[in-house]
Design an enzyme around this catalytic site. Structure first.
Site, PDB file in Angstrom:
ATOM      1  N   ASN A 155      -5.972 -28.383   8.917  1.00  0.00           N
ATOM      2  CA  ASN A 155      -4.558 -28.017   9.034  1.00  0.00           C
ATOM      3  C   ASN A 155      -3.620 -29.213   9.115  1.00  0.00           C
ATOM      4  O   ASN A 155      -2.589 -29.243   8.437  1.00  0.00           O
ATOM      5  CB  ASN A 155      -4.351 -27.070  10.221  1.00  0.00           C
ATOM      6  CG  ASN A 155      -4.910 -27.608  11.514  1.00  0.00           C
ATOM      7  OD1 ASN A 155      -5.853 -28.401  11.540  1.00  0.00           O
ATOM      8  ND2 ASN A 155      -4.331 -27.178  12.623  1.00  0.00           N
ATOM      9  N   GLY A 211     -20.959 -30.159   4.904  1.00  0.00           N
ATOM     10  CA  GLY A 211     -21.033 -28.866   5.559  1.00  0.00           C
ATOM     11  C   GLY A 211     -21.449 -28.990   7.006  1.00  0.00           C
ATOM     12  O   GLY A 211     -21.459 -30.079   7.597  1.00  0.00           O
ATOM     13  N   GLY A 231     -11.207 -28.326  16.227  1.00  0.00           N
ATOM     14  CA  GLY A 231     -11.521 -27.159  15.417  1.00  0.00           C
ATOM     15  C   GLY A 231     -11.496 -25.905  16.266  1.00  0.00           C
ATOM     16  O   GLY A 231     -10.903 -25.868  17.356  1.00  0.00           O
ATOM     17  N   GLU A 253     -11.079 -30.565  21.196  1.00  0.00           N
ATOM     18  CA  GLU A 253      -9.729 -30.007  21.115  1.00  0.00           C
ATOM     19  C   GLU A 253      -9.836 -28.755  20.268  1.00  0.00           C
ATOM     20  O   GLU A 253     -10.067 -28.832  19.060  1.00  0.00           O
ATOM     21  CB  GLU A 253      -8.765 -31.030  20.511  1.00  0.00           C
ATOM     22  CG  GLU A 253      -7.312 -30.730  20.822  1.00  0.00           C
ATOM     23  CD  GLU A 253      -6.712 -29.705  19.881  1.00  0.00           C
ATOM     24  OE1 GLU A 253      -6.637 -28.513  20.275  1.00  0.00           O
ATOM     25  OE2 GLU A 253      -6.333 -30.070  18.773  1.00  0.00           O
ATOM     26  N   CYS A 287      -3.131 -25.292  16.028  1.00  0.00           N
ATOM     27  CA  CYS A 287      -3.699 -24.849  17.300  1.00  0.00           C
ATOM     28  C   CYS A 287      -2.614 -24.609  18.341  1.00  0.00           C
ATOM     29  O   CYS A 287      -2.791 -23.789  19.244  1.00  0.00           O
ATOM     30  CB  CYS A 287      -4.719 -25.864  17.808  1.00  0.00           C
ATOM     31  SG  CYS A 287      -4.041 -27.523  18.058  1.00  0.00           S
ATOM     32  N   GLU A 381      -6.331 -15.518  18.602  1.00  0.00           N
ATOM     33  CA  GLU A 381      -5.661 -16.565  17.851  1.00  0.00           C
ATOM     34  C   GLU A 381      -5.602 -16.154  16.378  1.00  0.00           C
ATOM     35  O   GLU A 381      -6.634 -15.921  15.746  1.00  0.00           O
ATOM     36  CB  GLU A 381      -6.403 -17.901  17.989  1.00  0.00           C
ATOM     37  CG  GLU A 381      -5.711 -19.042  17.257  1.00  0.00           C
ATOM     38  CD  GLU A 381      -6.469 -20.356  17.355  1.00  0.00           C
ATOM     39  OE1 GLU A 381      -5.826 -21.414  17.290  1.00  0.00           O
ATOM     40  OE2 GLU A 381      -7.715 -20.323  17.498  1.00  0.00           O
ATOM     41  N   VAL A 382      -4.397 -16.076  15.819  1.00  0.00           N
ATOM     42  CA  VAL A 382      -4.224 -15.586  14.450  1.00  0.00           C
ATOM     43  C   VAL A 382      -4.413 -16.696  13.429  1.00  0.00           C
ATOM     44  O   VAL A 382      -5.016 -16.518  12.382  1.00  0.00           O
ATOM     45  CB  VAL A 382      -2.834 -14.939  14.274  1.00  0.00           C
ATOM     46  CG1 VAL A 382      -2.627 -14.472  12.832  1.00  0.00           C
ATOM     47  CG2 VAL A 382      -2.667 -13.771  15.240  1.00  0.00           C
TER      48      VAL A 382
END
Length: 487
Positions: A155, A211, A231, A253, A287, A381-382
């Site tokens: 993000n 990954g 994350g 975090e 976040c 959390e959306v």
């Protein structure tokens, strides 16, 4: 001007001090706004992690032994490069991460600040003289942990990488960075090229998109002593559990479902603008996003109407080609998750006041009125542009609702009486508090981190937090003669 990100240097490659092919298949880099293929990036496996860790261990000792002035110079140069190539880097943040230009500018500006602050950190005193009962010199000193593993999300791909990478390097560590594969260019390749051009010695920094297996390999490798992870809470729990098994420090975090409490004495128009920014900035994919808007019942209807007006007026589209306020959601999986939470909340009794629709990956900013506490978009959390509004009657009720969450990352309180806001904030445990502002905010000089399911109390940012995160404290004594023992 020369370009920082000329493709032949890094296309389809990873970085472990030099640009090499990864052992996994390349990943196609897709522009979420258009679905267009932008390039390909190399992908790492656990074998690549092991090779990078070997190089990192060898390079770290020489890097730590260099005068602090040399480390500081590399960090200053890195900050200058972020400024020099801000437009070129910003284009990748816009196209790869779906960010609007202002958000891309925030990333490059903050990255430069992180590097400059880290440069100053390199000159910070390394310890203190301690008292001793014995006739000897006794002191503590900070020593590098060795190799730091940084696992960063999509993000804010630059900020959420550099805020750990820069101070760790400044304090004499080597770093292995695993960026999210969805933003491996702006969140990974950019940093590798910056530090390569800044003169960082080969092997001190590695950039390994990959990954979950690559992330796990970083956590468990014996040379990696500290993990800085940003994350989801779900993934963070797995990282923390694995790090604990290997007796490593993990600075986690994680997610948040942050409350914005709007008292009955605010300027409604200004408050609605603040609330809109908190919930809709970067499509709500932060976040610290305002996920729960708690509004005094006497103004809730008017506030919600104004918030919906703001939402309806915000343009949504391709941030690379148009003047928009919101870009795309990162991928279809996340968009569908957002939509399911919105629909589930309406089914639970929330009223749709704005949005609730999408086209491709472009999700309209959404306002849900009279949202029940049990509605999915309020309780969970959306990570999308959704503003659930819930009225409250008393301050005690607002405190109870705000505290009714597993998270504890950020809190905003809007009121004409700042001291009243501070008194209210004391009753709500959270890592960050903003009186008369929304919940999204971070600076290079502050210790950042959350409580409860938003993190394990580890912090990055600021002098003290960075020293705690990326050094070990060693006790040293020295005396002029050997002691005499009764043995």
């Amino acid at each position: 001007m020369t370009r920082l990100l000329s493709e032949p240097v890094w296309k389809s490659k990873i970085f472990d001090g030099e640009w090499v092919r990864g052992s996994a298949d390349d990943r196609i880099v897709v522009e979420p706004a258009t679905g267009k293929q932008l390039t390909t990036v190399g992908m790492a496996t656990p074998d690549d992690v092991a090779a990078a860790a070997t190089k990192a261990t060898a390079a770290q000792k020489n890097w730590a032994a260099r005068p602090y002035t040399e480390r500081a110079a590399v960090l200053r140069r890195a900050g200058q490069l972020f400024e020099q190539y801000a437009d070129e880097i910003g284009e990748w943040v816009i196209r790869e991460a779906g960010s609007i230009p202002a958000k891309a500018g925030l990333e490059t500006h903050t990255a430069a600040e992180e590097c400059y602050n880290a440069a100053a950190l390199a000159a910070h005193p390394v310890g203190e003289v301690l008292r001793s009962e014995q006739p000897r010199l006794s002191f503590s000193r900070r020593v590098p942990v060795g190799t730091v593993g940084v696992i960063a999300p999509f993000n804010f791909p630059i900020i959420l990488s550099i805020r750990a990478v820069a101070p760790a390097l400044a304090l004499g560590n080597s770093v292995i960075l695993k960026p999210d594969p969805r933003t491996a260019i702006c969140g990974g390749v950019v940093l590798a090229r910056i530090f390569e051009e800044a003169g960082l010695p080969a092997g001190v920094f590695s950039m390994l998109p990959g990954g979950a297996d690559a992330g796990e390999a970083i956590v468990v490798h014996p040379s990696v002593r500290v993990i800085a992870f940003t994350g989801s809470t779900r993934a963070g729990r797995a990282v923390g559990e694995l790090a604990g098994r290997y007796l490593k420090r993990a600075h986690l975090e994680l997610g948040g479902n942050n409350a914005l409490i709007v008292m009955d004495d605010v300027d409604l128009e200004k408050a609605a603008s603040v609330g809109a920014f908190g919930s809709f900035m970067h499509q709500g994919q932060i976040c610290m996003t305002t996920g729960r808007q708690l509004v005094h019942e006497s103004i809730a209807a008017d506030y919600t109407a104004l918030l919906a007006e703001h939402a309806d007026k915000l343009p949504v589209g391709d941030p690379f080609t148009g003047q928009v306020a919101l870009g795309p959601i990162i991928d279809a999986k996340q968009r569908d998750h957002i939509h399911s939470l919105v629909n589930g909340s309406i089914a639970a009794g929330a009223k749709l006041a704005a949005g609730g629709t999408y086209e491709d990956l472009f999700y309209r900013p959404t306002v849900l009125a009279d949202t029940p506490l049990t509605a999915p978009a309020f309780a969970d959390e959306v990570f999308g542009p959704v503003a659930p509004v819930t009225p409250f009657a008393t301050v005690e009720q607002a405190v109870a609702i705000a505290n009714d969450s597993e998270y504890g990352l950020s809190l905003g309180i809007l009121t004409s009486d700042a001291m009243r806001g501070l008194e209210l904030a004391q009753q709500i445990p959270t890592g960050l508090v903003h009186i008369n502002d929304q919940t999204v905010g971070d600076e290079a000089v502050i210790p950042f981190g959350g409580m409860a399911s938003s993190g394990n109390g580890g912090r990055v940012g600021g002098i003290g937090a960075n020293l705690d995160a990326f050094t070990e404290t060693q006790w040293v004594t020295a005396q002029s003669a050997l002691p005499v023992y009764p043995f």
